[in-house]
Structures are given as C-alpha cells and as structure tokens.
Design a protein around this motif. Structure first.
Motif, PDB file in Angstrom:
ATOM      1  N   ASP A 178     -58.688 -14.815  27.025  1.00 24.44           N
ATOM      2  CA  ASP A 178     -57.313 -14.317  26.910  1.00 24.44           C
ATOM      3  C   ASP A 178     -56.285 -15.342  27.360  1.00 24.44           C
ATOM      4  O   ASP A 178     -55.209 -15.471  26.758  1.00 24.44           O
ATOM      5  CB  ASP A 178     -57.127 -13.053  27.761  1.00 24.44           C
ATOM      6  CG  ASP A 178     -57.989 -11.903  27.288  1.00 24.44           C
ATOM      7  OD1 ASP A 178     -58.200 -11.781  26.067  1.00 24.44           O
ATOM      8  OD2 ASP A 178     -58.453 -11.129  28.148  1.00 24.44           O
ATOM      9  N   THR A 179     -56.590 -16.054  28.439  1.00 18.89           N
ATOM     10  CA  THR A 179     -55.616 -16.955  29.070  1.00 18.89           C
ATOM     11  C   THR A 179     -56.231 -18.334  29.245  1.00 18.89           C
ATOM     12  O   THR A 179     -57.354 -18.456  29.751  1.00 18.89           O
ATOM     13  CB  THR A 179     -55.189 -16.424  30.447  1.00 18.89           C
ATOM     14  OG1 THR A 179     -54.687 -15.095  30.299  1.00 18.89           O
ATOM     15  CG2 THR A 179     -54.112 -17.306  31.063  1.00 18.89           C
ATOM     16  N   GLU A 198     -45.409 -20.613  23.809  1.00 23.79           N
ATOM     17  CA  GLU A 198     -44.823 -20.503  25.144  1.00 23.79           C
ATOM     18  C   GLU A 198     -45.806 -21.022  26.183  1.00 23.79           C
ATOM     19  O   GLU A 198     -46.943 -20.552  26.277  1.00 23.79           O
ATOM     20  CB  GLU A 198     -44.468 -19.057  25.475  1.00 23.79           C
ATOM     21  CG  GLU A 198     -43.851 -18.901  26.861  1.00 23.79           C
ATOM     22  CD  GLU A 198     -43.574 -17.464  27.242  1.00 23.79           C
ATOM     23  OE1 GLU A 198     -43.072 -17.236  28.363  1.00 23.79           O
ATOM     24  OE2 GLU A 198     -43.887 -16.565  26.422  1.00 23.79           O
ATOM     25  N   ASP A 218     -51.056 -17.726  26.757  1.00 23.09           N
ATOM     26  CA  ASP A 218     -51.776 -16.553  26.277  1.00 23.09           C
ATOM     27  C   ASP A 218     -52.294 -16.830  24.870  1.00 23.09           C
ATOM     28  O   ASP A 218     -51.518 -17.152  23.970  1.00 23.09           O
ATOM     29  CB  ASP A 218     -50.854 -15.332  26.269  1.00 23.09           C
ATOM     30  CG  ASP A 218     -51.550 -14.095  25.758  1.00 23.09           C
ATOM     31  OD1 ASP A 218     -52.273 -13.455  26.541  1.00 23.09           O
ATOM     32  OD2 ASP A 218     -51.383 -13.772  24.561  1.00 23.09           O
ATOM     33  N   GLU A 220     -53.648 -15.002  22.351  1.00 18.42           N
ATOM     34  CA  GLU A 220     -53.182 -14.182  21.235  1.00 18.42           C
ATOM     35  C   GLU A 220     -51.713 -14.434  20.934  1.00 18.42           C
ATOM     36  O   GLU A 220     -51.300 -14.428  19.766  1.00 18.42           O
ATOM     37  CB  GLU A 220     -53.435 -12.701  21.523  1.00 18.42           C
ATOM     38  CG  GLU A 220     -54.897 -12.298  21.439  1.00 18.42           C
ATOM     39  CD  GLU A 220     -55.518 -12.615  20.075  1.00 18.42           C
ATOM     40  OE1 GLU A 220     -54.826 -12.427  19.039  1.00 18.42           O
ATOM     41  OE2 GLU A 220     -56.677 -13.060  20.047  1.00 18.42           O
ATOM     42  N   SER A 221     -50.904 -14.654  21.955  1.00 15.01           N
ATOM     43  CA  SER A 221     -49.485 -14.937  21.734  1.00 15.01           C
ATOM     44  C   SER A 221     -49.295 -16.270  21.013  1.00 15.01           C
ATOM     45  O   SER A 221     -48.404 -16.401  20.162  1.00 15.01           O
ATOM     46  CB  SER A 221     -48.731 -14.956  23.066  1.00 15.01           C
ATOM     47  OG  SER A 221     -48.692 -13.672  23.636  1.00 15.01           O
ATOM     48  N   ILE A 222     -50.120 -17.257  21.355  1.00 18.66           N
ATOM     49  CA  ILE A 222     -50.050 -18.544  20.667  1.00 18.66           C
ATOM     50  C   ILE A 222     -50.264 -18.345  19.179  1.00 18.66           C
ATOM     51  O   ILE A 222     -49.498 -18.830  18.336  1.00 18.66           O
ATOM     52  CB  ILE A 222     -51.101 -19.520  21.232  1.00 18.66           C
ATOM     53  CG1 ILE A 222     -50.767 -19.908  22.665  1.00 18.66           C
ATOM     54  CG2 ILE A 222     -51.195 -20.768  20.340  1.00 18.66           C
ATOM     55  CD1 ILE A 222     -51.875 -20.683  23.345  1.00 18.66           C
ATOM     56  N   LYS A 224     -50.122 -15.567  17.367  1.00 15.54           N
ATOM     57  CA  LYS A 224     -49.146 -14.670  16.753  1.00 15.54           C
ATOM     58  C   LYS A 224     -47.797 -15.323  16.555  1.00 15.54           C
ATOM     59  O   LYS A 224     -47.123 -15.098  15.526  1.00 15.54           O
ATOM     60  CB  LYS A 224     -48.997 -13.412  17.613  1.00 15.54           C
ATOM     61  CG  LYS A 224     -47.973 -12.420  17.095  1.00 15.54           C
ATOM     62  CD  LYS A 224     -47.857 -11.220  18.026  1.00 15.54           C
ATOM     63  CE  LYS A 224     -46.788 -10.244  17.540  1.00 15.54           C
ATOM     64  NZ  LYS A 224     -46.662  -9.082  18.452  1.00 15.54           N
ATOM     65  N   ASN A 225     -47.364 -16.139  17.504  1.00 19.00           N
ATOM     66  CA  ASN A 225     -45.985 -16.635  17.512  1.00 19.00           C
ATOM     67  C   ASN A 225     -45.816 -18.058  17.010  1.00 19.00           C
ATOM     68  O   ASN A 225     -44.686 -18.559  16.985  1.00 19.00           O
ATOM     69  CB  ASN A 225     -45.416 -16.537  18.926  1.00 19.00           C
ATOM     70  CG  ASN A 225     -45.340 -15.098  19.409  1.00 19.00           C
ATOM     71  OD1 ASN A 225     -45.078 -14.183  18.637  1.00 19.00           O
ATOM     72  ND2 ASN A 225     -45.585 -14.900  20.704  1.00 19.00           N
TER      73      ASN A 225
END
Length: 256
Positions: A178-179, A198, A218, A220-222, A224-225
């Motif tokens: 996750d991280t 981010e 993160d 998943e954020s990488i 997704k964004n």
C-alpha cells in the motif's frame, strides 16, 4: 525524439528500453554489477568489491527491477529494488528507518505501527554513466532535473529514472504493498508532481550520500492520479513486469 514519441510515452519507452523483474540469478547478477559500477566504482558510496558485485543484507528480502536497451538485451541501463519487510521478523527496520530513526516525524506516520507486510522501500536506484544525460554528473546515481521535462513547446521526458520508479511501483502493486517509502534528493517531490504523483515528506533532511529527504507515497493514489500523458508508459512498464513474472512463473510475493 520524434513528435509521436513525445506524446506517446509508452511507444517512446518501448522503442528504446525494456524493463523486467530480476527473478533469476543471472538477472540479479546484472543488477549487482550495475550497482557496483555506479555505487562503488563511480560514486564511491560503497567499497569496491573483489567480485565486482554490490549487495547487502536487504537484498534477500527485496524485489529487483532491471532496465536494458530494447535493441540489445546485453546493454544494461539501470536498476532499482523494492525492499520488503522481513516476513520472519516484520518489525526489523527497513533501511530508511535506520537512517532516519532520529529525524522521522512520527506524528505524520509511524512505520513501526503500520501493517508491516503492506509497506516497502524503494532504494538502490542506479543508472549507468553512459545513460546519465549530462557529462560531469558524478554525484548522483540517477539525476533528474527540471529541464529534463523540457517545456510546452519542446517537451522531453526522463525515461530512465522515472521508468525505474514506475517499475518499482509495478512490483509494489503486484506484491500487495500500500505504501512505499523513499529516501531521495529534496527536488524529487517537485519532479514527481509534474507526473501527478504526490510525495509526502515525513521527516527532516538527513545527510546520507548528500542531503536526503524521507518521504512516502501511496501506491493506489500514484496509479489513479498520474497524468494522462504518463499513463501509456505506466501501462507498458506494468505489462512488461507482469510478462516477466509469467515467463518465469514467479507468482509468489517474494522470488529470491
């Protein structure tokens, strides 16, 4: 670089490079040879080894990523690794936890209290000198600069270092991480922001082969964004990592 390659980073990457997980002894030997060339012989971060291979105690719990030129697999470009926590001793610190033990801001995040099988660290990113863009850049294993991205009229892309980071992210995704944590130069956050990633600083700078900042991302954020322009190269790198596992039938979390 041709106009099509400028705006289709996946095509541009595939044209020049290939990336793969180092799942067997031969590929890992390539990784260790690159690291020795960069970290020991060029930068003197580590002592020169008689066998010309640079490795440490964390390699046994790491997933390794190797980049080569697409036209000649014998032409090695660079490497990185994803250090997982030790499954037999999960609370044993990751490398950055040792280096930043006194500087981490645990009000932001305390890695020791996180699910240890869901965190990892990206480290030992190295690019061989023939593929580092500027002459005379001898103090960084994989430099990234603002001008590497070009400008609106003449865009460029730092395929090699970003490709290696994306390779590590692909390894993290398939491993259930996750991280990811990273200890890098202070400018990394601004460079990654250009890609829609981010990077959160989690402590004060430390002196470790130059000034380094402990940060977290993160996974998943990488994914997704990330910017629309970056998604094609991410898909290519993700697919190449997955293909490497399929070829070797390496479906376990840790293949060493």
């Amino acid at each position: 670089m041709q106009l099509f390659d400028r705006f289709n980073l996946g095509h541009g990457f595939r044209k020049y490079f290939e990336i793969l997980p180092a799942l067997d002894d031969t590929l890992r030997d390539d990784v260790f040879r690159i690291r020795h060339e960069v970290y020991c012989q060029e930068l003197a971060f580590e002592p020169v080894r008689p066998d010309a291979r640079e490795s440490d105690e964390f390699d046994a719990q790491s997933l390794h990523c190797l980049m080569r030129t697409s036209h000649d697999p014998q032409q090695l470009v660079g490497c990185t690794r994803l250090v997982l926590t030790d499954p037999e001793s999960p609370q044993t610190p990751l490398p950055f936890e040792r280096t930043c033990a006194k500087t981490l801001d645990r009000s932001i995040v305390d890695p020791s209290r996180m699910p240890r099988d869901r965190i990892a660290e990206v480290s030992r990113l190295a690019v061989r000198s023939p593929f580092r863009r500027r002459r005379g850049e001898t103090q960084d294993s994989a430099p990234i600069h603002d001008e590497d991205f070009g400008n609106v009229v003449y865009p460029r892309f730092p395929y090699i270092p970003i490709g290696l980071y994306l390779g590590a992210i692909a390894l993290a995704k398939r491993s259930g991480i996750d991280t990811i944590f990273v200890l890098t130069e202070p400018r990394l956050a601004s460079h990654f922001a250009k890609l829609g990633v981010e990077v959160k600083q989690i402590g004060d700078p430390v002196e470790h082969r130059g000034t380094r900042i402990p940060s977290m991302m993160d996974v998943e954020s990488i994914i997704k964004n990330m910017r629309f322009l970056v998604k094609p190269i991410w898909r290519v790198i993700h697919d190449e990592i997955e293909s490497g596992y399929k070829r070797t039938k390496g479906s376990s979390r840790l293949s060493v």
